[in-house]
Design a protein around this motif. Sequence first.
Motif, PDB file in Angstrom:
ATOM      1  N   ILE A  95       4.633  -3.743   6.074  1.00  0.00           N
ATOM      2  CA  ILE A  95       5.442  -4.397   5.039  1.00  0.00           C
ATOM      3  C   ILE A  95       6.478  -3.459   4.436  1.00  0.00           C
ATOM      4  CG2 ILE A  95       3.906  -3.873   3.088  1.00  0.00           C
ATOM      5  CD1 ILE A  95       4.518  -6.777   2.113  1.00  0.00           C
ATOM      6  N   GLY A  96       6.201  -2.156   4.474  1.00  0.00           N
ATOM      7  CA  GLY A  96       7.137  -1.202   3.912  1.00  0.00           C
ATOM      8  C   GLY A  96       8.469  -1.154   4.641  1.00  0.00           C
ATOM      9  N   GLU A 117      13.813 -10.150   1.596  1.00  0.00           N
ATOM     10  CA  GLU A 117      13.946 -11.569   1.967  1.00  0.00           C
ATOM     11  C   GLU A 117      13.036 -11.964   3.124  1.00  0.00           C
ATOM     12  OE1 GLU A 117      17.438  -9.267   3.816  1.00  0.00           O
ATOM     13  OE2 GLU A 117      16.401  -9.389   1.875  1.00  0.00           O
ATOM     14  N   LYS A 118      12.482 -10.988   3.831  1.00  0.00           N
ATOM     15  CA  LYS A 118      11.594 -11.291   4.951  1.00  0.00           C
ATOM     16  C   LYS A 118      10.108 -11.206   4.579  1.00  0.00           C
ATOM     17  CE  LYS A 118      14.823 -10.018   8.617  1.00  0.00           C
ATOM     18  NZ  LYS A 118      15.063  -9.175   9.813  1.00  0.00           N
ATOM     19  N   ILE A 119       9.828 -10.925   3.318  1.00  0.00           N
ATOM     20  CA  ILE A 119       8.432 -10.844   2.862  1.00  0.00           C
ATOM     21  C   ILE A 119       7.981 -12.222   2.394  1.00  0.00           C
ATOM     22  CG2 ILE A 119       6.873  -9.808   1.177  1.00  0.00           C
ATOM     23  CD1 ILE A 119       8.653  -7.363   1.136  1.00  0.00           C
ATOM     24  N   GLU A 174       2.309 -12.303   1.386  1.00  0.00           N
ATOM     25  CA  GLU A 174       2.381 -10.859   1.593  1.00  0.00           C
ATOM     26  C   GLU A 174       2.692 -10.097   0.304  1.00  0.00           C
ATOM     27  OE1 GLU A 174       4.005 -10.068   5.988  1.00  0.00           O
ATOM     28  OE2 GLU A 174       5.433 -11.168   4.736  1.00  0.00           O
ATOM     29  N   LYS A 175       3.009 -10.832  -0.744  1.00  0.00           N
ATOM     30  CA  LYS A 175       3.415 -10.194  -2.000  1.00  0.00           C
ATOM     31  C   LYS A 175       2.191  -9.789  -2.821  1.00  0.00           C
ATOM     32  CE  LYS A 175       7.765 -12.766  -2.070  1.00  0.00           C
ATOM     33  NZ  LYS A 175       8.602 -13.766  -2.793  1.00  0.00           N
ATOM     34  N   THR A 199       5.817 -10.290  -8.806  1.00  0.00           N
ATOM     35  CA  THR A 199       6.575  -9.287  -8.056  1.00  0.00           C
ATOM     36  C   THR A 199       6.289  -9.348  -6.551  1.00  0.00           C
ATOM     37  OG1 THR A 199       4.994  -7.434  -8.049  1.00  0.00           O
ATOM     38  CG2 THR A 199       6.248  -7.796 -10.076  1.00  0.00           C
ATOM     39  N   TYR A 200       7.036  -8.546  -5.795  1.00  0.00           N
ATOM     40  CA  TYR A 200       6.813  -8.427  -4.356  1.00  0.00           C
ATOM     41  C   TYR A 200       5.627  -7.515  -4.053  1.00  0.00           C
ATOM     42  CZ  TYR A 200      11.214 -10.750  -3.174  1.00  0.00           C
ATOM     43  OH  TYR A 200      12.217 -11.671  -3.009  1.00  0.00           O
TER      44      TYR A 200
END
Length: 235
Positions: free
Chosen positions: A109-110, A115-117, A121-122, A179-180
């Motif tokens: 994920i890093g 925009e692709k998360i 996944e957040k 948040t993400y």
Amino acid sequence: MIRILPALALLTMPPAAHAATPAKAPATKSARKPAALAKATPEPPRDLSAAAARVSAWVNATGDNRGLAYVIVDKPSAAVFLFDGTGARIADGPALVGLALGDEATPGIGAKSLEKIGPAEKTTPAGRYYARFGKAAGRVKVLWVDYATSVALHTIPPATMADRRKRMLSPEIDDNRVTYGCINVPKAFYQTGVVPRFAKKGGYVYVLPDEKPLEDVFPLLRAFHGVPPAATPAR
């Protein structure tokens, strides 16, 4: 609301009247003196949850923080607590954390752009992290909790200030999940509390789990049976 202890209140007093002054005409608007400000009453410290108190007791008793300042991020309570290197509690406040429940970061994920998360996944991964300051996108300085998964502790980004500030000030907990994956904290908590204590040598961040057993995230807790300390800040 953030609390930095000990809190100081400024008291503004009007000038004393002269005893021998004769009766005066009613004061004009320009001559009126401002009323005295009421002395602010310091707010009581935020209560530590049972899990946060247990982790703090373990850290303080075993020296797991290696003499460095540390932060406990209590995801289930949407709260953060700051301690100095001796284990004295310095500050506390609300926190905004990852939108999704979960204690693991999605592999890779890093390397993803925001925009692709996806929503699932957040997450804000749970665990013990050695945190240091570094640069993020836009050369903004943040406290990197886990650089590999792009999880940092910082204030609310300007682009989301209005919405996230409302969420942070809300007494509800559910709306603090937004948040993400990063941990947003109040400005005073960050600038007055975290920055001066983590600036030189860094420190530790303990992120409590949403779903996993506490002992699975912090295995050394299985052997610790100490009594949690009182949740009262040092004076």
